[in-house]
Design a protein around this motif. Structure first.
Motif, PDB file in Angstrom:
ATOM      1  N   ALA A 300       0.602  -1.111   0.070  1.00 22.10           N
ATOM      2  CA  ALA A 300       0.041  -0.132   0.063  1.00 22.10           C
ATOM      3  C   ALA A 300       0.796   1.197   0.121  1.00 22.10           C
ATOM      4  O   ALA A 300       1.792   1.345   0.848  1.00 22.10           O
ATOM      5  N   THR A 301       0.717   2.210  -0.874  1.00 16.30           N
ATOM      6  CA  THR A 301       1.454   3.371  -0.711  1.00 16.30           C
ATOM      7  C   THR A 301       0.345   4.728  -0.573  1.00 16.30           C
ATOM      8  O   THR A 301      -0.769   4.458  -0.644  1.00 16.30           O
ATOM      9  N   GLY A 302       1.174   5.753  -0.218  1.00 19.00           N
ATOM     10  CA  GLY A 302       0.466   7.124   0.071  1.00 19.00           C
ATOM     11  C   GLY A 302       0.597   7.350   1.479  1.00 19.00           C
ATOM     12  O   GLY A 302       1.452   6.902   2.159  1.00 19.00           O
ATOM     13  N   LEU A 303      -0.179   8.325   1.894  1.00 16.26           N
ATOM     14  CA  LEU A 303      -0.232   8.590   3.415  1.00 16.26           C
ATOM     15  C   LEU A 303      -0.997   7.668   4.389  1.00 16.26           C
ATOM     16  O   LEU A 303      -2.056   7.425   3.867  1.00 16.26           O
ATOM     17  N   ILE A 304      -0.333   6.828   5.028  1.00 14.00           N
ATOM     18  CA  ILE A 304      -0.810   5.716   5.625  1.00 14.00           C
ATOM     19  C   ILE A 304      -1.564   6.270   6.902  1.00 14.00           C
ATOM     20  O   ILE A 304      -2.543   5.757   7.300  1.00 14.00           O
ATOM     21  N   TYR A 305      -0.675   6.950   7.774  1.00 13.76           N
ATOM     22  CA  TYR A 305      -1.179   7.522   8.960  1.00 13.76           C
ATOM     23  C   TYR A 305      -0.787   8.811   9.179  1.00 13.76           C
ATOM     24  O   TYR A 305       0.385   9.099   9.046  1.00 13.76           O
ATOM     25  N   VAL A 306      -1.580   9.663   9.732  1.00 15.49           N
ATOM     26  CA  VAL A 306      -1.287  11.105  10.122  1.00 15.49           C
ATOM     27  C   VAL A 306      -1.978  11.490  11.467  1.00 15.49           C
ATOM     28  O   VAL A 306      -3.148  11.145  11.739  1.00 15.49           O
ATOM     29  N   GLU A 307      -1.040  12.091  12.316  1.00 14.10           N
ATOM     30  CA  GLU A 307      -1.748  12.620  13.562  1.00 14.10           C
ATOM     31  C   GLU A 307      -1.221  14.213  13.534  1.00 14.10           C
ATOM     32  O   GLU A 307       0.008  14.413  14.161  1.00 14.10           O
ATOM     33  N   PRO A 308      -1.867  15.300  12.843  1.00 12.56           N
ATOM     34  CA  PRO A 308      -1.059  16.507  12.468  1.00 12.56           C
ATOM     35  C   PRO A 308      -0.920  17.211  13.905  1.00 12.56           C
ATOM     36  O   PRO A 308       0.127  17.832  13.865  1.00 12.56           O
ATOM     37  N   LYS A 309      -1.597  17.109  14.809  1.00  7.76           N
ATOM     38  CA  LYS A 309      -1.467  17.910  15.977  1.00  7.76           C
ATOM     39  C   LYS A 309      -0.724  17.473  17.205  1.00  7.76           C
ATOM     40  O   LYS A 309      -0.620  17.794  18.361  1.00  7.76           O
ATOM     41  N   LYS A 310      -0.282  16.249  17.079  1.00 15.58           N
ATOM     42  CA  LYS A 310       0.516  15.632  18.311  1.00 15.58           C
ATOM     43  C   LYS A 310       1.796  16.503  18.654  1.00 15.58           C
ATOM     44  O   LYS A 310       2.548  17.089  17.738  1.00 15.58           O
ATOM     45  N   ALA A 311       2.005  16.547  19.934  1.00 18.02           N
ATOM     46  CA  ALA A 311       3.101  17.390  20.183  1.00 18.02           C
ATOM     47  C   ALA A 311       4.453  16.687  20.225  1.00 18.02           C
ATOM     48  O   ALA A 311       4.436  15.437  20.107  1.00 18.02           O
ATOM     49  N   ASP A 312       5.436  17.537  19.579  1.00 24.95           N
ATOM     50  CA  ASP A 312       6.583  16.951  19.124  1.00 24.95           C
ATOM     51  C   ASP A 312       7.623  16.835  20.365  1.00 24.95           C
ATOM     52  O   ASP A 312       7.204  17.406  21.625  1.00 24.95           O
ATOM     53  N   PHE A 313       8.734  16.269  20.122  1.00 25.80           N
ATOM     54  CA  PHE A 313       9.646  15.851  21.545  1.00 25.80           C
ATOM     55  C   PHE A 313      10.195  17.397  21.712  1.00 25.80           C
ATOM     56  O   PHE A 313      10.353  17.383  23.146  1.00 25.80           O
ATOM     57  N   ILE A 314      10.333  18.141  20.974  1.00 24.62           N
ATOM     58  CA  ILE A 314      11.074  19.432  21.542  1.00 24.62           C
ATOM     59  C   ILE A 314      10.080  20.159  22.637  1.00 24.62           C
ATOM     60  O   ILE A 314      10.590  20.801  23.396  1.00 24.62           O
ATOM     61  N   ASP A 315       8.724  20.225  22.148  1.00 25.34           N
ATOM     62  CA  ASP A 315       7.703  20.656  22.767  1.00 25.34           C
ATOM     63  C   ASP A 315       7.509  20.089  24.059  1.00 25.34           C
ATOM     64  O   ASP A 315       7.399  20.805  25.204  1.00 25.34           O
ATOM     65  N   VAL A 316       7.617  18.690  23.958  1.00 26.44           N
ATOM     66  CA  VAL A 316       7.407  17.804  25.222  1.00 26.44           C
ATOM     67  C   VAL A 316       8.523  18.218  26.319  1.00 26.44           C
ATOM     68  O   VAL A 316       8.220  18.395  27.328  1.00 26.44           O
ATOM     69  N   LEU A 317       9.816  18.558  25.838  1.00 24.98           N
ATOM     70  CA  LEU A 317      10.761  18.842  26.762  1.00 24.98           C
ATOM     71  C   LEU A 317      10.810  20.353  27.062  1.00 24.98           C
ATOM     72  O   LEU A 317      11.545  20.671  27.636  1.00 24.98           O
ATOM     73  N   ASN A 318       9.970  21.082  26.420  1.00 27.50           N
ATOM     74  CA  ASN A 318       9.690  22.431  26.785  1.00 27.50           C
ATOM     75  C   ASN A 318      11.411  22.960  26.599  1.00 27.50           C
ATOM     76  O   ASN A 318      11.615  23.903  27.381  1.00 27.50           O
ATOM     77  N   MET A 319      11.801  23.007  25.438  1.00 25.27           N
ATOM     78  CA  MET A 319      13.015  23.749  25.136  1.00 25.27           C
ATOM     79  C   MET A 319      12.788  24.969  24.895  1.00 25.27           C
ATOM     80  O   MET A 319      11.909  25.711  24.407  1.00 25.27           O
ATOM     81  N   VAL A 320      14.004  25.764  25.074  1.00 24.91           N
ATOM     82  CA  VAL A 320      13.779  27.477  24.644  1.00 24.91           C
ATOM     83  C   VAL A 320      13.838  27.417  23.135  1.00 24.91           C
ATOM     84  O   VAL A 320      14.257  26.489  22.462  1.00 24.91           O
ATOM     85  N   ASP A 321      13.442  28.605  22.889  1.00 22.46           N
ATOM     86  CA  ASP A 321      13.360  29.073  21.397  1.00 22.46           C
ATOM     87  C   ASP A 321      14.734  29.294  20.813  1.00 22.46           C
ATOM     88  O   ASP A 321      14.879  28.813  19.720  1.00 22.46           O
ATOM     89  N   GLU A 322      15.605  29.908  21.429  1.00 18.87           N
ATOM     90  CA  GLU A 322      16.911  30.115  20.671  1.00 18.87           C
ATOM     91  C   GLU A 322      17.670  28.618  20.694  1.00 18.87           C
ATOM     92  O   GLU A 322      17.851  28.200  21.659  1.00 18.87           O
ATOM     93  N   PRO A 323      18.615  28.869  19.624  1.00 20.62           N
ATOM     94  CA  PRO A 323      19.796  27.815  19.770  1.00 20.62           C
ATOM     95  C   PRO A 323      20.666  27.775  21.035  1.00 20.62           C
ATOM     96  O   PRO A 323      20.818  28.924  21.542  1.00 20.62           O
ATOM     97  N   LEU A 324      20.898  26.670  21.665  1.00 20.34           N
ATOM     98  CA  LEU A 324      21.581  26.520  23.053  1.00 20.34           C
ATOM     99  C   LEU A 324      22.894  27.220  22.735  1.00 20.34           C
ATOM    100  O   LEU A 324      23.087  28.179  23.879  1.00 20.34           O
ATOM    101  N   ALA A 325      23.594  27.205  21.635  1.00 19.65           N
ATOM    102  CA  ALA A 325      24.691  27.895  21.523  1.00 19.65           C
ATOM    103  C   ALA A 325      24.904  29.404  21.612  1.00 19.65           C
ATOM    104  O   ALA A 325      25.728  30.269  21.979  1.00 19.65           O
TER     105      ALA A 325
END
Ligand SMILES: Cc1ncc(C[n+]2csc(CCOP(=O)(O)OP(=O)(O)O)c2C)c(N)n1
Ligand code: SF4
Ligand SMILES: [Mg+2]
Length: 347
Positions: A300-325
């Motif tokens: 089967a080809t195409g878009l098989i599964y999507v969950e567009p609003k799921k929180a990503d890892f960066i948000d889950v960890l509550n990272m700051v917006d700026e690059p750490l460096a």
């Protein structure tokens, strides 16, 4: 008086860049290798989306597939990691700088064998990365041994039969929590382009398993990853049209026959249903369809599964917006007073 003829206007994208900026070095892969077609699709998807090349980090492991980041986006950052270790390097890079756009290219061996442990944790973390498996069912770089995605009963060029069942990387990714899972074929230009553009608009892990025949070691009769087999056994779930957020195009469709999926950046993916009433937001249906098509010897080809609003890892960890460096010491090191308080509390 001679009048100078004006230079022909160069074709540029929405951020004023020509296609050549999105190209990389000349490929050293075999002529006709599926991986080369995927690089071409990445180049055009990034050009058409107006991706800023200097914001991109290209990541890979080891294999012919993992060499391909050298052949697109020459001015992007690149990290060719140890075999199967792209996920941990990518995770570090994105946590250090969330402004990066990560495009990872792996192989079925790099992901499914030595890298399977890292792959598993990448999928469950939903790290924002476009993770492409260039799937040829073999270890192309080391001369064509069966990989973990080789189908049961498929034949190697030497005539040896594969007697192990395959790992379905799409089913595994869905099960583990990836929020965008698609399968395509390097020879299906239109579908792969739409999927790549949608993946670039997604916030979270976009896992793309792309059937990409190895013309040198796995393109013969008896192989289930050859061009001929793929053309005859591809079973598209839907017809995909992608409309980026910066283009004002209205798509005409009959209600009920087309599903609209809004991506994180406001782009839209229109899924025109083919013979089945497929809903890529239904996890159980996705798993069932993958299983049923595999049992029929199809894919089967195409878009098989999507969950567009799921929180990503960066948000889950509550990272700051700026690059750490770029953070000053005052923001990365606790003050003396805070440290003393902590020491007191630990007594
Ligand atoms: C630690 C380590 N083990 C084994 C190898 C040998 N090796 C190189 S590439 C490869 C498999 C590549 O297969 P795949 O990821 O499917 O890429 P392809 O060449 O098929 O595109 C292997 C086993 C290696 N380079 N490093
Ligand atoms: S050996 Fe196979 S996978 Fe490697 S470049 Fe050649 S065709 Fe592609
Ligand atoms: Mg391979």
């Amino acid at each position: 008086m001679t009048v100078a003829t004006p230079e022909p206007r160069k074709k540029v994208n929405r951020i004023g860049l020509e296609t050549k900026v999105y190209r990389g070095g000349k490929t050293t892969l075999c002529a006709g290798c599926g991986h080369n077609s995927i690089s071409e699709r990445i180049i055009s998807a990034c050009y058409e989306m107006g991706v800023e090349p200097e914001r991109v980090i290209k990541l890979s492991g080891i294999g012919c597939s993992s060499k391909s980041p050298a052949y697109f986006l020459g001015s992007a950052h690149g990290f060719n990691t140890v075999h199967g270790r792209m996920p941990s390097v990518g995770t570090g890079a994105l946590l250090a700088n969330r402004k990066l756009i990560a495009i990872g290219v792996s192989g079925d061996g790099d992901t499914g064998a030595i890298g399977i442990g890292q792959f598993v944790h990448l999928m469950r973390r939903n790290l924002p990365i476009v993770y492409i498996i260039e799937d040829n069912g073999c270890y192309g770089l080391t001369k064509g041994q069966f990989s973990p995605t080789a189908d049961y009963g498929s034949k190697a060029k030497t005539g040896v039969m594969n007697d192990l069942p395959p790992i379905d990387t799409c089913a595994l990714a869905i099960e583990l929590g990836a929020s965008f899972v698609a399968r395509s074929f390097s020879g299906d230009k239109k579908q792969l382009s739409a999927i790549l553009k949608a993946a670039l608009s997604h916030k979270g892990t976009a896992m793309l398993d792309v059937l990409s025949p190895c013309v040198t070691f796995n393109d013969h009769e008896g192989s289930t990853k050859s061009y001929a087999y793929a053309k005859d056994h591809e079973d598209p779930l839907e017809e995909l049209s992608f409309v980026p957020y910066f283009e004002d195009i209205s798509v005409d469709y009959e209600p009920g026959s087309t599903q609209e999926v809004e991506m994180h950046d406001g782009s839209k993916l229109y899924l025109k249903k083919l013979e089945t009433d497929y809903d890529p937001m239904d996890k159980m249906q996705a798993m069932r369809v993958l299983d049923e098509t595999r049992n029929r010897g199809e894919f089967a080809t195409g878009l098989i599964y999507v969950e567009p609003k799921k929180a990503d890892f960066i948000d889950v960890l509550n990272m700051v917006d700026e690059p750490l460096a770029t953070l000053p010491e005052s923001r990365v090191r606790p003050s003396k007073a805070v440290l003393s308080q902590l020491m007191e509390a630990a007594r």
